[in-house]
Design an enzyme around this catalytic site. Sequence first.
Site, PDB file in Angstrom:
ATOM      1  N   ASN A   1       0.804  -1.219   0.000  1.00  0.00           N
ATOM      2  CA  ASN A   1       0.000   0.000   0.000  1.00  0.00           C
ATOM      3  C   ASN A   1       0.841   1.276   0.000  1.00  0.00           C
ATOM      4  OD1 ASN A   1       0.188  -1.569   2.568  1.00  0.00           O
ATOM      5  ND2 ASN A   1      -0.349   0.390   3.480  1.00  0.00           N
TER       6      ASN A   1
ATOM      7  N   HIS B   1     -13.521  -0.323  -0.958  1.00  0.00           N
ATOM      8  CA  HIS B   1     -13.266   1.117  -1.079  1.00  0.00           C
ATOM      9  C   HIS B   1     -11.937   1.453  -1.740  1.00  0.00           C
ATOM     10  CE1 HIS B   1     -10.558   2.055   2.496  1.00  0.00           C
ATOM     11  NE2 HIS B   1     -10.913   0.826   2.782  1.00  0.00           N
TER      12      HIS B   1
ATOM     13  N   THR C   1     -27.402 -10.662   8.193  1.00  0.00           N
ATOM     14  CA  THR C   1     -28.125 -10.331   6.960  1.00  0.00           C
ATOM     15  C   THR C   1     -27.215  -9.523   6.042  1.00  0.00           C
ATOM     16  OG1 THR C   1     -30.200 -10.406   8.151  1.00  0.00           O
ATOM     17  CG2 THR C   1     -30.207  -9.205   6.050  1.00  0.00           C
TER      18      THR C   1
ATOM     19  N   CYS D   1       0.647   8.540   9.605  1.00  0.00           N
ATOM     20  CA  CYS D   1      -0.744   8.283   9.222  1.00  0.00           C
ATOM     21  C   CYS D   1      -1.304   7.041   9.876  1.00  0.00           C
ATOM     22  CB  CYS D   1      -0.878   8.177   7.704  1.00  0.00           C
ATOM     23  SG  CYS D   1       0.173   6.941   6.986  1.00  0.00           S
TER      24      CYS D   1
HETATM   25  N1  PLP Z   1      -4.574  -4.461   3.207  1.00  0.00           N
HETATM   26  C1  PLP Z   1      -4.004  -3.454   2.549  1.00  0.00           C
HETATM   27  C2  PLP Z   1      -2.792  -3.714   1.710  1.00  0.00           C
HETATM   28  C3  PLP Z   1      -4.531  -2.157   2.641  1.00  0.00           C
HETATM   29  O1  PLP Z   1      -3.940  -1.155   1.982  1.00  0.00           O
HETATM   30  C4  PLP Z   1      -5.673  -1.955   3.448  1.00  0.00           C
HETATM   31  C5  PLP Z   1      -6.214  -0.590   3.619  1.00  0.00           C
HETATM   32  O2  PLP Z   1      -5.477   0.383   3.577  1.00  0.00           O
HETATM   33  C6  PLP Z   1      -6.254  -3.057   4.099  1.00  0.00           C
HETATM   34  C7  PLP Z   1      -5.679  -4.298   3.957  1.00  0.00           C
HETATM   35  C8  PLP Z   1      -7.466  -2.907   4.936  1.00  0.00           C
HETATM   36  O3  PLP Z   1      -8.618  -2.733   4.140  1.00  0.00           O
HETATM   37  P1  PLP Z   1      -9.933  -2.118   4.779  1.00  0.00           P
HETATM   38  O4  PLP Z   1      -9.714  -0.650   4.960  1.00  0.00           O
HETATM   39  O5  PLP Z   1     -11.026  -2.419   3.805  1.00  0.00           O
HETATM   40  O6  PLP Z   1     -10.162  -2.827   6.073  1.00  0.00           O
END
Ligand code: PLP
Length: 390
Positions: free
Chosen positions: A157, A207, A243, A331
């Site tokens: 990420n 998202h 649900t 962050c």
């Molecule tokens: N895994 C990675 C690589 C992510 O970048 C993120 C969110 O930043 C997540 C998992 C977690 O996803 P969520 O925000 O839908 O819980």
Amino acid sequence: MKVAADTETIYLDNNATTRTAPEVIEAMMPFFGNRYGNPSSIHSFGGTVRRLVERAREQVAALIGASAGEIVFTSCGSESDNMAIKGFYREHGGKTRIITSAVEHPAVRNTARFLRDGRGVPLTELPVDGEGMISPSALDSLEIAPGTLASMMWANNETGVIFPIREMAEAVKARGGTFHTDAVQAAGKVRINVKEVPADMLAISGHKLHAPKGIGAAYFRAGTPVAPLIHGGHQEGGARAGTENVPYIIGLGRACELALGRMEEENTRVRALRDRLERELLAKCAGAKLNGHPENRLPNTTNISFGGIEGEAVLLHLDDAGIAASSGSACTTGSLEPSHVMMAMGIPYTYAHSSTRFSLSIYNNDLDVDRVVSAMPGIVDKLRRLSPFV
Ligand code: PLP
């Protein structure tokens, strides 16, 4: 407080979250209105909704080359990761060992550490090199057997670095282990095909691919035991009670369908925008350096350090200029510690501190890149003049 109107903000923080696509909102709307049936109901009012939920499951499956029956809807990527890892632990009566990388998202990292610290599960976190890349040969010296779970992210990420997932999954499977991959950042941006990559479990988050927040999916290859985190009714084939969040499931399905159709654009137009942004920032900003592998990366992500200045300060100045980006420090924790990803890559402290992530989407254009390229050199010069490190 100055709040920029949405239309004025240049949004380059798409690895944090994405704009919900208008087509996705449109697909969801009837399910907030008169299509409110419960998919579990016997009557046809619910049955129609059930069929549409199943169509959404097929759309999600199609994005990763899976079958609809291998997809479980969850509330987010974190839940999908937890379900896979804790479920594996429970299925094996606690007699497991876990292997991850040193740069996993907290959804995997902290779940594995919870099992290590709270349940005594042996955990190995494999190192990455200075470009954030992992070597599949790092698995060679490890004990891998049935009862071993390796969980490696498809793409990071913070840096966008793409791991050699196929090689790692094949190596783990060949020795009887189980392979999970957090594909939250990769899904919708690069091609994923579970027919070619023998992962047993995989996590997706809505998202990050233009569906709303609060919906995710977990893939379990046919035959892989699925242990529910949430017990109760029979929804999701007994894998997750509660649900169904029908509007969001429909939205995720549509978002996956759109992503599949737009993958080409993501990999050409968005990549070209990212490349120009990166090239010009590296050329025009004093002390700028790229963090992460230059080639094996998501097409939308660049992570740049400016050396000797604070990433947080860069973000605040960018914010004043109407530009939303992200930093490799603070962050995640609210502290000013550099991120574990930068530390694992061995990025020197003053560089790690200034790491700034720009993550684009199909909604960005050349003008956005122009604005950032014209704002950044001035911001960097100003902060360097104030920095005690420079
Ligand atoms: N895994 C990675 C690589 C992510 O970048 C993120 C969110 O930043 C997540 C998992 C977690 O996803 P969520 O925000 O839908 O819980």
